[in-house]
Design a protein around this motif. Structure first.
Motif, short mmCIF file in Angstrom:
data_model
loop_
_atom_site.label_atom_id
_atom_site.label_comp_id
_atom_site.label_asym_id
_atom_site.label_seq_id
_atom_site.Cartn_x
_atom_site.Cartn_y
_atom_site.Cartn_z
N THR A 141 -31.98 40.92 46.46
CA THR A 141 -32.21 39.49 46.33
C THR A 141 -33.55 39.24 45.64
N THR A 176 -29.49 38.64 43.63
CA THR A 176 -29.04 37.26 43.80
C THR A 176 -30.24 36.38 44.12
N TYR A 228 -25.56 39.43 51.36
CA TYR A 228 -26.47 39.53 50.22
C TYR A 228 -27.36 40.77 50.30
#
Length: 266
Positions: A76, A114, A72
């Motif tokens: 984020t 994300t 990730y």
């Protein structure tokens, strides 16, 4: 005796019933504020940042653990309560851009992030003066590395626009199995497409399909004896797509191991 026409009261009751049914169907079909099918258009929110060292193992309320190692990175965000939906939004992807008329915005830029964390409310402060993640605010708390892709850090708490987008992932969905004895937890990560998972079923080679409960974030659990059985998974995402991966974990699986299955289309 010929049938009598319905009374005005009966007609009114019938029309009211039809209206209630129509409203219920419309409400059922209307997507949530963060659901993947909802955000084809841009919506308004705010964003702020925190200092984060890329070398740190950064956890979060979605349970993804080391975000760098798990793919990730720093792209984020922690979502405010109104977007987080008690963990149901974990893994979803958003395109975020600055409102260009602001002087600290980087014009023409956006970033894909994300949802990996929760931005907790602060009920000791009003939502417009310090309680940035209080309901009903839509707020993105981002690592400064992501924030600076769309704005200069001096912007602080900044108006933004966001929309839900498809997640693009390399490899298959990952299943990290943990627990002890008959209590099994599974962290589901690296999910493409909608990115989130709203329902999970697990199947041992000696069982039928068994529903799992959301423990927290994207950690799901079940209390049953699955030892010595190959494990299969059925996942459903918020856009209604179901993905089935058979024999993801072999019969000699053990706690603490991660296995890969199929991947959602994106």
């Amino acid at each position: 005796m010929p049938p009598q026409p319905p009374s005005n009261i009966a007609v009114s009751l019938l029309l009211l019933l039809l209206l209630l049914v129509s409203t219920a169907v419309e409400a059922h079909q209307r997507p949530s504020s963060s659901g993947s099918s909802a955000l084809t258009e841009w919506r308004s929110a705010h964003a702020s940042y925190y200092a984060a060292d890329p070398e740190d193992s950064i956890g979060g309320a979605c349970g993804f653990g080391d975000l760098g190692r798990n793919g990730y990175g720093m792209a984020t965000a922690g979502l405010s309560e109104s977007l987080f939906e008690k963990g149901a939004a974990c893994g979803g992807c958003y395109e975020v851009r600055c409102v260009e008329e602001l002087k600290y915005c980087l014009p023409g830029t956006s970033i894909l992030v994300t949802a990996t964390n929760f931005c907790a409310p602060n009920y000791g402060l009003p939502s417009d003066a310090g309680g940035v993640c209080n309901p009903p605010n839509h707020h993105f708390l981002m690592p400064i590395q992501a924030f600076e892709k769309i704005a200069i850090w001096k912007a602080g708490v900044m108006p933004i626009q966001y929309r839900r987008v498809k997640c693009v992932r390399e490899g298959g969905v990952r299943f990290t199995i943990d627990g002890r004895g008959f209590f099994v937890t599974v962290l589901i990560s690296n999910v493409a497409g909608a990115g989130d998972v709203t329902a999970v079923k697990i199947k041992g080679s000696n069982t039928g399909w068994l529903p799992m409960g959301r423990n927290w974030g994207q950690n799901w659990h079940i209390s049953t004896d699955l030892n010595g059985q190959a494990l299969s998974f059925e996942l459903t995402s918020s856009d209604g797509v179901t993905l089935t991966s058979y024999n993801v974990a072999p019969k000699d699986w053990s706690f603490g191991k991660t296995f890969s299955g199929k991947q959602f289309p994106f």
